[in-house]
Design an enzyme around this catalytic site. Structure first.
Site, mmCIF file in Angstrom:
data_model
loop_
_atom_site.group_PDB
_atom_site.id
_atom_site.type_symbol
_atom_site.label_atom_id
_atom_site.label_comp_id
_atom_site.label_asym_id
_atom_site.label_seq_id
_atom_site.Cartn_x
_atom_site.Cartn_y
_atom_site.Cartn_z
ATOM 1 N N LYS A 170 24.543 15.025 -10.645
ATOM 2 C CA LYS A 170 25.003 14.801 -9.263
ATOM 3 C C LYS A 170 26.388 14.196 -9.205
ATOM 4 O O LYS A 170 27.251 14.658 -8.481
ATOM 5 C CB LYS A 170 24.093 13.804 -8.528
ATOM 6 C CG LYS A 170 22.765 14.310 -8.105
ATOM 7 C CD LYS A 170 22.083 13.323 -7.150
ATOM 8 C CE LYS A 170 21.980 11.896 -7.640
ATOM 9 N NZ LYS A 170 21.123 11.685 -8.803
ATOM 10 N N ARG A 203 17.957 8.009 -0.465
ATOM 11 C CA ARG A 203 17.120 7.918 -1.662
ATOM 12 C C ARG A 203 15.642 7.799 -1.295
ATOM 13 O O ARG A 203 14.800 7.804 -2.166
ATOM 14 C CB ARG A 203 17.508 6.642 -2.352
ATOM 15 C CG ARG A 203 17.973 6.503 -3.776
ATOM 16 C CD ARG A 203 18.318 7.614 -4.604
ATOM 17 N NE ARG A 203 18.482 7.159 -5.966
ATOM 18 C CZ ARG A 203 19.653 6.927 -6.547
ATOM 19 N NH1 ARG A 203 20.769 7.134 -5.899
ATOM 20 N NH2 ARG A 203 19.685 6.515 -7.791
ATOM 21 N N ARG A 257 23.738 9.194 -22.363
ATOM 22 C CA ARG A 257 24.658 8.432 -21.529
ATOM 23 C C ARG A 257 24.449 6.929 -21.719
ATOM 24 O O ARG A 257 25.291 6.126 -21.332
ATOM 25 C CB ARG A 257 24.372 8.812 -20.072
ATOM 26 C CG ARG A 257 25.384 8.353 -19.088
ATOM 27 C CD ARG A 257 25.181 9.056 -17.765
ATOM 28 N NE ARG A 257 24.102 8.466 -16.985
ATOM 29 C CZ ARG A 257 23.736 8.914 -15.779
ATOM 30 N NH1 ARG A 257 24.333 9.959 -15.246
ATOM 31 N NH2 ARG A 257 22.767 8.329 -15.122
ATOM 32 N N ARG A 283 25.828 2.742 -19.905
ATOM 33 C CA ARG A 283 25.265 2.142 -18.698
ATOM 34 C C ARG A 283 24.066 1.288 -19.017
ATOM 35 O O ARG A 283 23.163 1.707 -19.725
ATOM 36 C CB ARG A 283 24.854 3.255 -17.720
ATOM 37 C CG ARG A 283 25.957 3.553 -16.738
ATOM 38 C CD ARG A 283 25.610 4.686 -15.825
ATOM 39 N NE ARG A 283 24.436 4.435 -14.993
ATOM 40 C CZ ARG A 283 24.144 5.196 -13.947
ATOM 41 N NH1 ARG A 283 24.918 6.196 -13.609
ATOM 42 N NH2 ARG A 283 23.066 4.937 -13.247
ATOM 43 N N ARG A 320 13.252 5.006 -13.572
ATOM 44 C CA ARG A 320 14.121 5.653 -12.576
ATOM 45 C C ARG A 320 13.587 7.046 -12.221
ATOM 46 O O ARG A 320 13.633 7.459 -11.072
ATOM 47 C CB ARG A 320 15.557 5.740 -13.098
ATOM 48 C CG ARG A 320 16.204 4.351 -13.145
ATOM 49 C CD ARG A 320 17.522 4.364 -13.857
ATOM 50 N NE ARG A 320 18.509 5.099 -13.113
ATOM 51 C CZ ARG A 320 19.503 5.787 -13.663
ATOM 52 N NH1 ARG A 320 19.620 5.845 -14.971
ATOM 53 N NH2 ARG A 320 20.367 6.412 -12.907
HETATM 54 P P1 AMP Z 1 22.878 6.185 -9.248
HETATM 55 O O1 AMP Z 1 24.198 5.994 -9.889
HETATM 56 O O2 AMP Z 1 22.943 6.958 -7.939
HETATM 57 O O3 AMP Z 1 21.842 6.760 -10.180
HETATM 58 O O4 AMP Z 1 22.353 4.740 -8.833
HETATM 59 C C1 AMP Z 1 22.158 3.718 -9.796
HETATM 60 C C2 AMP Z 1 21.223 2.655 -9.207
HETATM 61 O O5 AMP Z 1 21.798 2.105 -8.020
HETATM 62 C C3 AMP Z 1 19.849 3.170 -8.778
HETATM 63 O O6 AMP Z 1 18.933 3.195 -9.850
HETATM 64 C C4 AMP Z 1 19.471 2.138 -7.716
HETATM 65 O O7 AMP Z 1 19.050 0.927 -8.308
HETATM 66 C C5 AMP Z 1 20.790 1.864 -7.038
HETATM 67 N N1 AMP Z 1 21.044 2.767 -5.891
HETATM 68 C C6 AMP Z 1 22.006 3.727 -5.778
HETATM 69 N N2 AMP Z 1 21.943 4.332 -4.588
HETATM 70 C C7 AMP Z 1 20.913 3.740 -3.915
HETATM 71 C C8 AMP Z 1 20.335 3.923 -2.626
HETATM 72 N N3 AMP Z 1 20.782 4.874 -1.788
HETATM 73 N N4 AMP Z 1 19.305 3.125 -2.286
HETATM 74 C C9 AMP Z 1 18.832 2.187 -3.111
HETATM 75 N N5 AMP Z 1 19.310 1.963 -4.338
HETATM 76 C C10 AMP Z 1 20.348 2.735 -4.743
#
Ligand code: AMP
Length: 186
Positions: A14, A89, A128, A132, A143
């Site tokens: 994404k 989400r 990855r 991170r 996740r």
């Molecule tokens: P991502 O980079 O989109 O995979 O997001 C990394 C982490 O950020 C996720 O595992 C959540 O803990 C948090 N996160 C990102 N976007 C959201 C969202 N829209 N709502 C809640 N938590 C989020």
């Protein structure tokens, strides 16, 4: 002009695709994950609260994220389009976004669902993991579970609204990008 939402499990590509397409279209790429990671790095109040959840692979509570999205979609630079990556989400975030877009007189064109088999996702996320802190195996599994439980219902949510476009994310990056550019130019 394009207004797109990117859905898909962690590791689906994404971020890469949303940021590439945003650049091609000349519109902002709004990644809530990037916004939260920046807040964590800067140790802001938001970052200190968000980190607890991110480190466990849980979603950050909605109230920490909704105002950020509202502000971002009401800014000058998002008036000619945007790509939302990682938001919404869960169903309550999607309801919030529906209402927000209505309030600001905007509509999303498509919701892109990047599809990638689980084995490929886990391998990509483990690779990855060097970069991170939320990419170690236990957190990755959580996740994916959180994605299945809370985010996957959005596939039907947007299919019902006739917004959903599924794209095979298990192809070379350029092939996926090409399909996305064609979608925007339709
Ligand atoms: P991502 O980079 O989109 O995979 O997001 C990394 C982490 O950020 C996720 O595992 C959540 O803990 C948090 N996160 C990102 N976007 C959201 C969202 N829209 N709502 C809640 N938590 C989020």
């Amino acid at each position: 002009m394009a207004r797109l939402i990117f859905l898909g499990p962690p590791g689906a590509g994404k971020g890469t695709q949303a940021s590439g397409l945003a650049q091609t279209c000349g519109i902002p790429h709004i990644s809530t994950g990037d916004i939260l990671r920046a807040a964590v790095a800067q140790e802001t109040e938001l970052g200190l609260k968000a980190r607890f959840y991110m480190d466990r692979g849980e979603l950050v509570p909605d109230h920490l994220i909704l105002d950020i999205v509202r502000d971002r979609l009401s800014s000058d630079d998002t008036q000619s389009g945007w790509i939302l990556d990682g938001f919404p989400r869960n169903v309550s975030q999607a309801d919030f976004l529906d209402q927000l877009l209505d309030d600001i007189d905007q509509a999303c064109d498509h919701v892109v669902n990047l599809e990638v088999p689980d084995e490929v996702l886990i391998q990509r996320l483990l690779n990855r993991g060097m970069n991170r802190s939320d990419d170690n195996e236990d957190v990755i599994r959580n996740r994916l579970k959180v994605y299945r439980d809370q985010t996957e219902p959005l596939i039907d949510f947007y299919r019902d609204r006739e917004k959903l476009v599924s794209v095979n994310g298990n192809q070379p990056i350029d092939a996926v990008s090409q399909q996305l550019v064609e979608l925007v130019h339709q």
